[in-house]
Design an enzyme around this catalytic site. Structure first.
Site, PDB file in Angstrom:
ATOM      1  N   ASN A   1     -10.777  45.030 112.611  1.00  0.00           N
ATOM      2  CA  ASN A   1     -11.656  44.771 111.480  1.00  0.00           C
ATOM      3  C   ASN A   1     -12.695  43.721 111.856  1.00  0.00           C
ATOM      4  OD1 ASN A   1     -12.540  44.831 108.720  1.00  0.00           O
ATOM      5  ND2 ASN A   1     -10.466  45.452 108.173  1.00  0.00           N
TER       6      ASN A   1
ATOM      7  N   HIS B   1      -3.729  24.500 125.471  1.00  0.00           N
ATOM      8  CA  HIS B   1      -3.920  23.230 126.163  1.00  0.00           C
ATOM      9  C   HIS B   1      -2.563  22.626 126.473  1.00  0.00           C
ATOM     10  CE1 HIS B   1      -2.825  21.079 122.501  1.00  0.00           C
ATOM     11  NE2 HIS B   1      -3.641  21.886 121.854  1.00  0.00           N
TER      12      HIS B   1
END
Length: 56
Positions: free
Chosen positions: A3, A33
């Protein structure tokens, strides 16, 4: 079906199976991270593949 407004950060492979539906505004992020502050300061990052199976 993907979508609108979908973001895929593909620092590793992203596999999307047949007949998978991805809703509006979804972000698929392979990258991350480091958890430890010292590693983040050194710029150490992580990345893992994403697999979305068929008919999800």
């Amino acid at each position: 079906m993907i979508n609108y407004n979908c973001v895929i950060l593909d620092t590793s492979p992203v596999y999307i199976g047949a007949n998978a539906f991805i809703a509006p505004g979804v972000c698929l992020a392979c990258s991350g991270h480091a958890v430890l502050p010292m590693q983040r300061a050194e710029g150490i990052g992580t990345s893992k593949p994403i697999t979305i199976e068929d008919d999800v």
